[in-house]
Design an enzyme around this catalytic site. Structure first.
Site, mmCIF file in Angstrom:
data_model
loop_
_atom_site.group_PDB
_atom_site.id
_atom_site.type_symbol
_atom_site.label_atom_id
_atom_site.label_comp_id
_atom_site.label_asym_id
_atom_site.label_seq_id
_atom_site.Cartn_x
_atom_site.Cartn_y
_atom_site.Cartn_z
ATOM 1 N N ALA A 2 0.840 -1.206 0.000
ATOM 2 C CA ALA A 2 0.000 0.000 0.000
ATOM 3 C C ALA A 2 0.869 1.248 0.000
ATOM 4 C CB ALA A 2 -0.905 -0.002 1.230
ATOM 5 N N ASP A 3 0.339 2.357 -0.523
ATOM 6 C CA ASP A 3 0.999 3.643 -0.336
ATOM 7 C C ASP A 3 0.158 4.469 0.634
ATOM 8 O OD1 ASP A 3 -1.126 4.753 -1.755
ATOM 9 O OD2 ASP A 3 -0.009 4.900 -3.631
ATOM 10 N N SER A 4 0.594 5.685 0.910
ATOM 11 C CA SER A 4 -0.088 6.465 1.949
ATOM 12 C C SER A 4 -1.547 6.756 1.578
ATOM 13 C CB SER A 4 0.669 7.766 2.202
ATOM 14 O OG SER A 4 0.720 8.529 1.015
ATOM 15 N N LEU A 5 -1.822 6.910 0.275
ATOM 16 C CA LEU A 5 -3.212 7.160 -0.139
ATOM 17 C C LEU A 5 -4.067 5.911 0.068
ATOM 18 C CD1 LEU A 5 -2.791 9.251 -3.421
ATOM 19 C CD2 LEU A 5 -3.161 10.059 -1.099
ATOM 20 N N ASP A 6 -3.459 4.732 -0.201
ATOM 21 C CA ASP A 6 -4.199 3.484 0.021
ATOM 22 C C ASP A 6 -4.610 3.352 1.487
ATOM 23 O OD1 ASP A 6 -4.081 2.331 -2.595
ATOM 24 O OD2 ASP A 6 -1.975 1.855 -2.258
#
Lengths: 78, 420
Positions: free
Chosen positions: A35-39
């Site tokens: 995941a990235d921070s937006l996820d």
């Protein structure tokens, strides 16, 4: 496994598009599940939606693993 | 300036997913227009559109899962998925997959869109209204921005050169290819992935374009007859969707790696109408100057033009473009073939210019001018061959493709059959 744990894992599996067996309680959203921070922002929104609760930003910042989410929701979910 | 050629093609259109299937169906006279069935059109004046055929990816159907992971698709509007499909096809077709840092930095992306993520904006505004700001997705903004089509393509394929996006309404696709060719000609990049994409078939866009009185409303029961450029019974355009992307490459770069060359981009002209927000001036001055500038850049006379892929949207403006072309060609009007492929695929707005540029290149490759469907009774007499009903086999060395957009923005591209 509690009902909440099962539901959390299902949400994580669907949102991050990962294999269900990778979604263990110790799995970190960013380090282990891609995941990235937006996820992670979206995941928290999905938890709020599914469990009909509000997760404040300072609490959301402490939810880094699948287990963190399960623990928070077991304590706070309606 | 350096010479620039096209070495790869990719498209998703209402006639299918892929260049070969679209071109084959186009030449066979197929129409992509259907009654809209996936959302309510009962209260809309225009109930038809040219929609991409969806399926499992076989028989020319579009299967988005083949081009973008489902978890990524969820975050974006469809114009980005279409761009991913067309760009991947074009890079595969060109067999250009830069892997060294130098090659990646020499390869850029210029993919535009006329409107971008209208569907997502419409849906999210309802979420905001009904459920409040905490329910607005973190992917709302990045999934709607027009330049994110090119952003996603660059990330997927590791393209680190110029990353730019054109937004000039219905001229977008043509401007993108023209501007990308300039970047290559000037040496800012050796290869550019360029084109346009659009996903406008939703209630909000159909209502908005209908309010502009731009859409056909008189053929809701016979959708395949609705897009009829130059015909006396035309009553507006038919909305289309899709993407067209080409690989634009510096000639020596292409030759050095033995790439197949579809044609050379020799002319690019631009102009502004400075007249009205949605209508061209009666004298077609903007269109005329755009074509004139493209021919000047190509260094050819009007009599050398063999095929024109017209903007020809099936609106009243068709006659204005035709008048401008007649003025441009003068005595050589009788030797040119000019058709509007929007008669088959509808108006793809920001993708139109790119898809039609590809049709122009294929017309050169196969020496055939695609037809203008439904041209039963031309509304004006003209010496120009408008290629009614069936394609015309003929010699084509130079093809001109026109695109004109709201705001009075015009672009013309000239392609030449490649010769060393």
């Amino acid at each position: 496994m509690s009902d909440i744990a099962e539901r959390v894992k299902k949400i994580v599996t669907e949102h991050l598009g990962v294999e269900p067996e990778k979604v263990t309680e110790g799995a970190s959203f960013i380090d282990d599940l891609g995941a990235d921070s937006l996820d992670t922002v979206e995941l928290v929104m999905a938890f709020e939606e599914a469990f009909n609760c509000e997760i404040p930003d300072d609490a959301a910042e402490t939810i880094l693993t699948v287990g963190d989410a399960i623990k928070f929701l077991e304590k706070n979910a309606a | 300036m350096r010479r620039v050629v096209v070495t790869g093609l990719g498209m998703v259109t209402p006639l299918g997913c892929g260049v070969d299937v679209t071109w084959k169906r186009l030449l066979a006279g197929a129409s992509g227009a259907r009654r809209v069935a996936n959302f309510d059109v009962s209260d809309l004046p225009a109930k038809i559109a040219c929609q991409i055929p969806r399926g499992d990816g076989t028989e020319g159907t579009f299967n988005p899962d083949q081009w973008m992971e489902p978890k990524e698709q969820r975050k974006v509007d469809e114009f980005i998925v279409y761009a991913m499909a067309a760009a991947t096809q074009a890079l595969n077709d060109a067999d250009w997959h830069p892997s060294t840092y130098e090659d990646q930095c020499a390869t850029g992306v210029m993919i535009g869109s006329g409107i971008g993520g209208l569907q997502g904006i419409a849906e999210t505004s309802i979420v905001l209204q009904e459920r409040g700001p905490r329910r607005v997705s973190p992917f709302f903004i990045p999934g709607r921005l027009i330049n994110l089509a090119g952003g996603y393509v660059s990330i997927e394929h590791g393209l680190k050169g110029p990353n730019h996006a054109v937004v000039t309404a219905c001229s977008t696709g043509a401007h993108a290819i023209g501007d990308a060719s300039r970047l290559v000609a000037l040496g800012d990049a050796d290869v550019m992935v360029a084109g346009g994409t659009e996903s406008p078939i939703n209630r909000l866009a159909l209502a908005g374009f209908a309010a502009c009185r731009a859409l056909s409303t008189g053929f809701n029961d016979t959708p395949e007859k609705a897009s009829r450029p130059y015909d006396r019974d035309r009553d507006g355009f038919v909305m289309g969707e899709g993407a067209g992307v080409v690989v634009v490459e510096e000639l020596e770069h292409a030759l050095a790696r033995g790439a197949r060359i579809y044609g050379e981009i020799v002319g690019y002209g631009l102009s502004g109408d400075a007249y009205h927000i949605t209508a061209p001036s009666e004298d077609g001055d903007g269109a005329f100057r755009s074509m004139q500038a493209a021919l000047k850049r190509a260094g050819i006379t009007p009599s050398e033009v063999d095929y024109i892929n017209a903007h020809g949207t099936s609106t009243m403006a068709d006659g204005i473009e035709l008048g401008a072309v007649e003025r441009l060609l003068g005595n050589s009007a009788a030797t040119v073939s000019m058709s509007s492929t929007k008669s088959a695929i509808g108006h793809l707005l920001g993708a139109a210019g790119a898809v039609e540029a590809i049709f122009s290149l294929l017309a050169i490759r196969d020496q055939i001018a695609p037809a203008t469907l439904n041209l039963d009774n031309p509304s004006v007499e003209t010496p120009i061959d408008l290629v009614p009903h069936t394609p015309r086999e003929r010699s084509i060395d130079y093809a001109l493709s026109n695109s004109f957009g709201f705001g009075g923005t015009n672009a013309s591209l000239v392609f030449k059959r490649y010769a060393n």
